[in-house]
Design an enzyme around this catalytic site. Structure first.
Site, mmCIF file in Angstrom:
data_model
loop_
_atom_site.group_PDB
_atom_site.id
_atom_site.type_symbol
_atom_site.label_atom_id
_atom_site.label_comp_id
_atom_site.label_asym_id
_atom_site.label_seq_id
_atom_site.Cartn_x
_atom_site.Cartn_y
_atom_site.Cartn_z
ATOM 1 N N SER A 87 -6.561 -1.011 -5.332
ATOM 2 C CA SER A 87 -5.227 -1.321 -4.812
ATOM 3 C C SER A 87 -4.515 -2.323 -5.716
ATOM 4 O O SER A 87 -3.885 -3.269 -5.267
ATOM 5 C CB SER A 87 -5.332 -1.851 -3.382
ATOM 6 O OG SER A 87 -4.062 -1.896 -2.782
ATOM 7 N N SER B 239 0.811 -1.220 0.000
ATOM 8 C CA SER B 239 0.000 0.000 0.000
ATOM 9 C C SER B 239 0.840 1.264 0.000
ATOM 10 O O SER B 239 0.555 2.196 -0.751
ATOM 11 C CB SER B 239 -0.946 -0.015 1.192
ATOM 12 O OG SER B 239 -1.858 -1.066 1.063
ATOM 13 N N LYS C 117 2.220 1.861 -3.339
ATOM 14 C CA LYS C 117 1.187 2.342 -4.262
ATOM 15 C C LYS C 117 0.941 3.830 -4.066
ATOM 16 O O LYS C 117 0.774 4.570 -5.037
ATOM 17 C CB LYS C 117 -0.092 1.533 -4.089
ATOM 18 C CG LYS C 117 0.078 0.096 -4.557
ATOM 19 C CD LYS C 117 -1.112 -0.751 -4.207
ATOM 20 C CE LYS C 117 -0.741 -2.217 -4.382
ATOM 21 N NZ LYS C 117 -1.727 -3.103 -3.832
#
Length: 126
Positions: free
Chosen positions: A119, A59, A62
């Site tokens: 995601s 995450s 990202k």
């Protein structure tokens, strides 16, 4: 960028604890298998643990990828209408994904949505 450094430092400190074998109060032990903390304006590495280990995007990766995309948009290097061609490697990503296929093309705008909403590892790598 200073807020990103603060966020990463806070994140690192949240998941780290002093090393029990260390007498140096400044030394930390990070439970993550790898980590890199860098000062954004100079590029100076402040902390690293297995920095060259290959990892699938997580995450925070990202989020950092999206920041780089938004920087490129702001600088006029790319536009939301530009197309991205999915590589074989990007299509092979596991974990959260939107099941992009090798050779498929999508706009930067669509890829941003895939990364932020789903995601999607495959969109992030593409």
């Amino acid at each position: 960028m200073r807020c990103i450094l603060s966020l990463l430092l806070s994140f690192t400190m949240l998941f780290s604890s002093p090393s029990p074998a260390s007498s140096d109060a400044g030394e930390v032990s990070v439970s993550a298998p790898s980590a890199v903390l860098m000062e954004a304006s100079t590029g100076q590495v402040i902390y690293e643990k297995e920095p060259d280990m290959s990892r699938h995007p997580a995450s925070i990766t990202k989020i950092m990828t999206m920041i780089l995309i938004f920087d490129a948009l702001q600088e006029g290097k790319i536009s939301l209408d530009d197309t991205v061609t999915v590589s074989e490697y990007a299509a092979s990503m596991g974990g959260s994904q939107v099941f992009l296929e090798a050779g498929e093309t999508q706009t930067v705008d669509t890829m941003l949505k895939c990364i932020s909403v789903a995601s999607a590892n495959d969109a992030c790598v593409a």
